[in-house]
Motif scaffolding. Sequence first.
Motif, PDB file in Angstrom:
ATOM      1  N   ILE A  71      -5.319   1.901  -1.103  1.00 52.30           N
ATOM      2  CA  ILE A  71      -5.911   2.360   0.164  1.00 52.30           C
ATOM      3  C   ILE A  71      -6.947   1.348   0.656  1.00 52.30           C
ATOM      4  CG2 ILE A  71      -5.538   4.788  -0.396  1.00 52.30           C
ATOM      5  CD1 ILE A  71      -8.593   4.931  -1.058  1.00 52.30           C
ATOM      6  N   VAL A  72      -7.329   1.468   1.914  1.00 53.50           N
ATOM      7  CA  VAL A  72      -8.273   0.491   2.475  1.00 53.50           C
ATOM      8  C   VAL A  72      -9.684   0.620   1.905  1.00 53.50           C
ATOM      9  CG1 VAL A  72      -7.047   0.157   4.663  1.00 53.50           C
ATOM     10  CG2 VAL A  72      -8.778   1.967   4.484  1.00 53.50           C
ATOM     11  N   SER A  97       0.922   4.791   5.711  1.00 52.71           N
ATOM     12  CA  SER A  97      -0.247   5.687   5.648  1.00 52.71           C
ATOM     13  C   SER A  97      -0.516   6.234   4.259  1.00 52.71           C
ATOM     14  CB  SER A  97      -0.058   6.867   6.612  1.00 52.71           C
ATOM     15  OG  SER A  97       0.177   6.407   7.925  1.00 52.71           O
ATOM     16  N   ALA A  98       0.450   6.094   3.331  1.00 57.26           N
ATOM     17  CA  ALA A  98       0.302   6.575   1.945  1.00 57.26           C
ATOM     18  C   ALA A  98      -0.185   8.027   1.920  1.00 57.26           C
ATOM     19  CB  ALA A  98      -0.584   5.632   1.150  1.00 57.26           C
ATOM     20  N   TYR A 101      -5.533   8.371   3.596  1.00 60.23           N
ATOM     21  CA  TYR A 101      -6.963   8.019   3.606  1.00 60.23           C
ATOM     22  C   TYR A 101      -7.359   7.329   4.916  1.00 60.23           C
ATOM     23  CZ  TYR A 101     -11.433   6.080   2.001  1.00 60.23           C
ATOM     24  OH  TYR A 101     -12.767   5.751   1.875  1.00 60.23           O
ATOM     25  N   ASP A 120       4.980   7.146   6.794  1.00 59.53           N
ATOM     26  CA  ASP A 120       5.186   6.592   5.451  1.00 59.53           C
ATOM     27  C   ASP A 120       6.623   6.855   5.031  1.00 59.53           C
ATOM     28  OD1 ASP A 120       3.062   5.465   3.272  1.00 59.53           O
ATOM     29  OD2 ASP A 120       4.792   6.358   2.284  1.00 59.53           O
ATOM     30  N   GLY A 121       7.135   5.959   4.196  1.00 55.99           N
ATOM     31  CA  GLY A 121       8.518   6.099   3.737  1.00 55.99           C
ATOM     32  C   GLY A 121       8.667   7.106   2.613  1.00 55.99           C
ATOM     33  N   ASP A 122       7.576   7.549   2.044  1.00 59.78           N
ATOM     34  CA  ASP A 122       7.620   8.407   0.861  1.00 59.78           C
ATOM     35  C   ASP A 122       7.233   9.846   1.230  1.00 59.78           C
ATOM     36  OD1 ASP A 122       6.625   7.926  -2.550  1.00 59.78           O
ATOM     37  OD2 ASP A 122       6.815   9.825  -1.504  1.00 59.78           O
ATOM     38  N   ASN A 125       4.215  11.398  -0.566  1.00 62.76           N
ATOM     39  CA  ASN A 125       2.936  10.950   0.008  1.00 62.76           C
ATOM     40  C   ASN A 125       2.578  11.793   1.224  1.00 62.76           C
ATOM     41  OD1 ASN A 125       2.415   8.881  -1.767  1.00 62.76           O
ATOM     42  ND2 ASN A 125       3.144   7.235  -0.427  1.00 62.76           N
ATOM     43  N   ALA A 149       8.450   2.956   9.211  1.00 60.11           N
ATOM     44  CA  ALA A 149       7.418   2.988  10.258  1.00 60.11           C
ATOM     45  C   ALA A 149       7.850   2.229  11.504  1.00 60.11           C
ATOM     46  CB  ALA A 149       6.122   2.402   9.702  1.00 60.11           C
ATOM     47  N   VAL A 167       2.034  -1.881   6.262  1.00 56.39           N
ATOM     48  CA  VAL A 167       3.326  -1.684   5.576  1.00 56.39           C
ATOM     49  C   VAL A 167       3.570  -2.822   4.587  1.00 56.39           C
ATOM     50  CG1 VAL A 167       4.432  -0.349   7.434  1.00 56.39           C
ATOM     51  CG2 VAL A 167       4.571  -2.857   7.479  1.00 56.39           C
TER      52      VAL A 167
HETATM   53  C1  LIG Z   1      -1.068  -0.030   1.327  1.00 54.86           C
HETATM   54  S1  LIG Z   1      -0.353   1.549   1.345  1.00 54.86           S
HETATM   55  C2  LIG Z   1      -1.114   2.316   2.730  1.00 54.86           C
HETATM   56  C3  LIG Z   1      -2.521   2.720   2.492  1.00 54.86           C
HETATM   57  C4  LIG Z   1      -3.139   3.456   3.650  1.00 54.86           C
HETATM   58  N1  LIG Z   1      -3.043   2.684   4.882  1.00 54.86           N
HETATM   59  C5  LIG Z   1      -4.601   3.719   3.367  1.00 54.86           C
HETATM   60  O1  LIG Z   1      -5.391   2.760   3.449  1.00 54.86           O
HETATM   61  O2  LIG Z   1      -4.954   4.854   3.060  1.00 54.86           O
HETATM   62  C6  LIG Z   1       1.216   1.163   1.996  1.00 54.86           C
HETATM   63  C7  LIG Z   1       2.102   2.384   2.229  1.00 54.86           C
HETATM   64  O3  LIG Z   1       3.075   1.991   3.166  1.00 54.86           O
HETATM   65  C8  LIG Z   1       4.309   2.568   2.842  1.00 54.86           C
HETATM   66  N2  LIG Z   1       5.293   1.659   3.454  1.00 54.86           N
HETATM   67  C9  LIG Z   1       5.511   0.367   3.183  1.00 54.86           C
HETATM   68  N3  LIG Z   1       6.416  -0.152   4.033  1.00 54.86           N
HETATM   69  C10 LIG Z   1       6.763   0.871   4.872  1.00 54.86           C
HETATM   70  C11 LIG Z   1       7.635   0.997   5.969  1.00 54.86           C
HETATM   71  N4  LIG Z   1       8.372  -0.042   6.423  1.00 54.86           N
HETATM   72  N5  LIG Z   1       7.723   2.184   6.589  1.00 54.86           N
HETATM   73  C12 LIG Z   1       7.009   3.248   6.175  1.00 54.86           C
HETATM   74  N6  LIG Z   1       6.155   3.188   5.137  1.00 54.86           N
HETATM   75  C13 LIG Z   1       6.031   2.017   4.497  1.00 54.86           C
HETATM   76  C14 LIG Z   1       4.334   2.679   1.344  1.00 54.86           C
HETATM   77  O4  LIG Z   1       5.119   3.795   0.956  1.00 54.86           O
HETATM   78  C15 LIG Z   1       2.858   2.880   1.006  1.00 54.86           C
HETATM   79  O5  LIG Z   1       2.584   4.244   0.826  1.00 54.86           O
END
Ligand SMILES: C[S@@+](CC[C@H](N)C(=O)[O-])C[C@H]1O[C@@H](n2cnc3c(N)ncnc32)[C@H](O)[C@@H]1O
Length: 244
Positions: A71-72, A97-98, A101, A120-122, A125, A149, A167
């Motif tokens: 997370i950030v 968005s995980a 947060y 988010d892809g999951d 989450n 996304a 992402v």
């Molecule tokens: C670095 S984390 C995000 C953290 C979040 N922004 C925070 O700071 O709370 C990256 C997230 O992006 C998602 N992700 C990565 N590539 C993606 C995509 N193309 N589309 C949707 N989700 C994606 C992953 O599943 C992961 O949960």
Amino acid sequence: MQAWPGSACPGRAEAFLEGAQLPQTKHSKPDWRMGGVTAGPVEDYLYSLLPPRDEVLTEIEGEAAKRKIPIVGPVVGRILGQLALMTGAKRVFEMGSAIGYSTIWWARGVGQDGRVFYTDGDRKNAEQARRYFARAGVADRIKIGVGDALELLSEEKQEFDIIFNDVDKEDYPRVFRLSIPRLRKGGLLVTDNVLWSGKVADPKNVEPSTKAIREFNRLLYSSPALFTTILPVRDGIAVAIKQS
Ligand SMILES: C[S@@+](CC[C@H](N)C(=O)[O-])C[C@H]1O[C@@H](n2cnc3c(N)ncnc32)[C@H](O)[C@@H]1O
């Protein structure tokens, strides 16, 4: 390249971390504090200045540390909220968005009449994020999308005040091409991890993720439509305003 050499003055940061009751890694910092490009003691100082977060954000920080979700963190979270406040943003599209947060920081920044698009892809989450949004009192201003996304952005027909990009790094150049046309004039493209633990500055590093971020940063700075700066905080935040 190891950009986080360990703190030369651990006391302040550790006191802060204990206060937040965060689980410690073997480096004695939670994972979301790894990769910081700011000199260790300076970064510790920045974290030591922060007021405590509310119960929900503190819990997510702990959960992210435990499960190694990048997370950030609160220093960058405050920047996100501040950018929304400074620009009066009401529509934010977040890519990656995980567990929500950064979404909560955006949601508080846009205020009660704003709208934040979580993606988010999951699915797990997203389910967890939904529960946090309810507890944080911001559920009614967040639309949750599960899937890619970039595709979800294409499905939304409106323009956005801010698009936040967090992402997979290999996708950053594609995010650039898709997101700029979707911003209103004066809108911001905000991107996390653009210094990638300093790897972008290491010519020997040719990992696909590093190359993609370098290309993304080049595009940001060379586009005549944009005015871009990189804030060298934590892992680097790029802020690009669409001028035309
Ligand atoms: C670095 S984390 C995000 C953290 C979040 N922004 C925070 O700071 O709370 C990256 C997230 O992006 C998602 N992700 C990565 N590539 C993606 C995509 N193309 N589309 C949707 N989700 C994606 C992953 O599943 C992961 O949960």
